[in-house]
Design an enzyme around this catalytic site. Structure first.
Site, PDB file in Angstrom:
ATOM      1  N   THR A 268     -15.264  47.764  -9.805  1.00  0.00           N
ATOM      2  CA  THR A 268     -16.007  47.173  -8.692  1.00  0.00           C
ATOM      3  C   THR A 268     -17.455  47.626  -8.755  1.00  0.00           C
ATOM      4  O   THR A 268     -17.739  48.799  -9.022  1.00  0.00           O
ATOM      5  CB  THR A 268     -15.394  47.571  -7.337  1.00  0.00           C
ATOM      6  OG1 THR A 268     -14.067  47.035  -7.240  1.00  0.00           O
ATOM      7  CG2 THR A 268     -16.222  47.019  -6.179  1.00  0.00           C
ATOM      8  N   PHE A 270     -20.942  48.205  -6.743  1.00  0.00           N
ATOM      9  CA  PHE A 270     -21.450  48.494  -5.405  1.00  0.00           C
ATOM     10  C   PHE A 270     -22.979  48.477  -5.440  1.00  0.00           C
ATOM     11  O   PHE A 270     -23.596  48.818  -6.455  1.00  0.00           O
ATOM     12  CB  PHE A 270     -20.981  49.870  -4.931  1.00  0.00           C
ATOM     13  CG  PHE A 270     -19.487  50.004  -4.822  1.00  0.00           C
ATOM     14  CD1 PHE A 270     -18.851  49.849  -3.597  1.00  0.00           C
ATOM     15  CD2 PHE A 270     -18.713  50.312  -5.932  1.00  0.00           C
ATOM     16  CE1 PHE A 270     -17.471  49.977  -3.493  1.00  0.00           C
ATOM     17  CE2 PHE A 270     -17.336  50.432  -5.836  1.00  0.00           C
ATOM     18  CZ  PHE A 270     -16.716  50.271  -4.615  1.00  0.00           C
TER      19      PHE A 270
END
Length: 368
Positions: A268, A270
C-alpha cells in the site's frame, strides 16, 4: 584448555573489545549529531520563531547518500532505517513531530507513519481519513498520513475525495508499505469454532481466496480498520481477525496463520500531507488534480503537453466531479518537481486546457 581453544578464546575477546570500542565511538558521534541538531534549532528559531524543523527534501537526500555510501554487510534499506531512527530522535530534540493517521492504534497507517517519521514521532489516531486532513489543516498536528492506493485493490477513494475538498494541504512525501495479513485470535478464542472473521473491507478482499479455502462458512464482517477488528476479537470466543503485526502486538493476539494475503507482493502506498511546499530533493514526484470540460478529446488534450515535454507519468485515476453529472476530475502523478522548467511548461499548457488544475504537491520519491 588446548592451544586451539585458547587461541579461539583470545580472538573472541579481542573482537569483543573492538566492538566495545566501536560502540563507544558510535555513542559519541550520535551524541555529537544530536547536539548539532539542537544548535540548528536555536539558529532557526533566532531567524524565524515559526520555523519549520522537519525538511522532507533534506531527509531524503541524507538517506539516499547513506545508501550510496553503504558498502555492507548491512543492506542499503537496513542502513537507511537505522539512520532514519537517528534523525527521528535528533528531530525530536528540535521539535517533536505530531502526525495524524487513520486509527485506532495498530493500523497499517500507523505503521507507515512510524516507518516514514521514525519512532520518536508522536502518532495521533483519528477515526476517519477526512479527520486526518482536518487535524493538519487546524494545526493540531504537523503532518498526516493517509493511504492512497493498494497494489491489488486499487485506489482509496476517500483520500482522493478529501484532497478535492481540501483548500490548502500539500503532499509532502510518500511511503510504500509491504502489507502482510495474519489470522489472529485471542486467548479466549475456540479455534475449532471460529464462525466470524473481522477485518477492513480491503483486507477481506485481499485475503478472499485464502478465506474461501480455509473458512468458507465463516461470516466476514467489515469494520473501520484492522486494528478495530483486533480489538473486537478480544471480547468474543468464536471470532478471529485479519490484521498485521502491529495490531497483533498491540492487542496481544496470537497468529493462527501468517501471510494469508492472496498476492505475495501486496503493498500500500501512503501519502504524507502538510501545510508547506517542499523544495526539490533531486528525485521527486508531483501530483495534480484536473477538472475537465465535458467535450471529446479532453483527456488527450490534458495529457499531450506532458508527453511532448518528456514527462513520465506514474499514475492516472479518475473520479466523478461533485460539480455536475457525467463530468470527471483526474488525479495524476508524474516524475519531476514543480520547480523544474519542463514541468512548469507542461503545467502551464495543461492548465489552459482544463476547467481547473490544482497542484497537490511536489515531494521526494519514497526512499524506504
Amino acid at each position: 584448555m588446548t592451544d586451539s581453544s585458547s587461541s579461539i578464546s583470545d580472538s573472541l575477546e579481542a573482537l569483543r573489545q573492538r566492538i566495545d570500542q566501536l560502540d563507544s565511538d558510535i555513542l559519541a558521534l550520535i551524541s555529537e549529531r544530536a547536539r548539532c541538531a539542537q544548535q540548528v534549532a536555536s539558529v532557526k528559531l533566532t531567524e524565524d520563531p515559526s520555523a519549520v524543523f522537519y525538511r522532507p527534501e533534506r531527509e531524503a537526500r541524507v538517506l539516499r547518500r547513506v545508501m550510496e555510501l553503504n558498502d555492507g554487510p548491512l543492506s542499503n534499506e537496513e542502513m537507511a532505517r537505522l539512520f532514519r531512527e537517528i534523525m527521528s530522535s535528533c528531530l525530536a530534540l528540535e521539535q517533536p513531530v505530531r502526525v495524524a493517521y487513520l486509527g485506532p492504534e495498530g493500523t497499517f497507517t500507523e505503521q507507515a507513519a512510524l516507518k516514514h517519521f521514525g519512532g520518536s514521532a508522536v502518532p495521533v489516531p483519528t477515526n476517519a481519513i477526512d479527520e486526518v486532513f482536518r487535524e493538519v489543516e487546524a494545526g493540531a498536528t504537523h503532518y498526516g498520513v493517509v493511504p492512497v492506493e493498494n497494489s491489488s485493490e486499487g485506489i482509496v477513494s476517500h483520500t482522493l475525495d478529501s484532497f478535492m475538498a481540501s483548500p490548502s494541504l500539500k503532499i509532502n512525501g510518500e511511503v510504500v508499505l509491504r502489507i502482510h495479513h495474519h489470522l489472529l485470535v485471542s486467548e479466549r478464542t475456540r479455534r475449532d469454532q471460529i464462525s466470524r472473521i473481522y477485518s477492513h473491507s480491503q483486507s477481506l478482499a485481499q485475503c478472499r481466496k485464502w478465506l474461501d479455502a480455509h473458512y468458507p462458512h465463516a461470516e466476514r464482517v467489515a469494520v473501520s480498520s484492522n486494528a478495530e477488528a483486533a480489538r473486537l476479537v478480544k471480547s468474543e470466543w468464536h471470532s478471529a481477525a485479519i490484521a498485521g503485526d502491529m495490531a497483533a502486538k498491540r492487542y496481544e493476539l496470537e497468529r493462527v496463520a501468517e501471510k494469508i494475503e492472496d498476492q505475495p507482493d501486496n503493498s500500500t502506498r501512503f501519502l504524507i500531507i502538510g501545510t508547506h511546499d517542499v523544495p526539490p530533493s533531486g528525485d521527486d514526484k508531483t501530483s495534480i488534480v484536473a477538472a475537465m470540460r465535458n467535450q471529446p478529446g479532453a483527456l488527450h488534450d490534458l495529457l499531450e503537453p506532458f508527453h511532448r515535454h518528456g514527462i513520465d507519468m506514474t499514475r492516472l485515476e479518475s473520479r466523478p466531479s461533485h460539480n455536475g453529472a457525467w463530468s470527471y476530475v483526474f488525479f495524476i502523478d508524474f516524475k519531476g518537481h514543480g520547480d523544474d522548467e519542463r514541468v512548469k511548461a507542461a503545467l502551464a499548457e495543461a492548465s489552459e486546457r482544463t476547467a481547473d488544475l490544482k497542484v497537490l504537491g511536489s515531494y521526494p520519491v519514497g526512499v524506504l
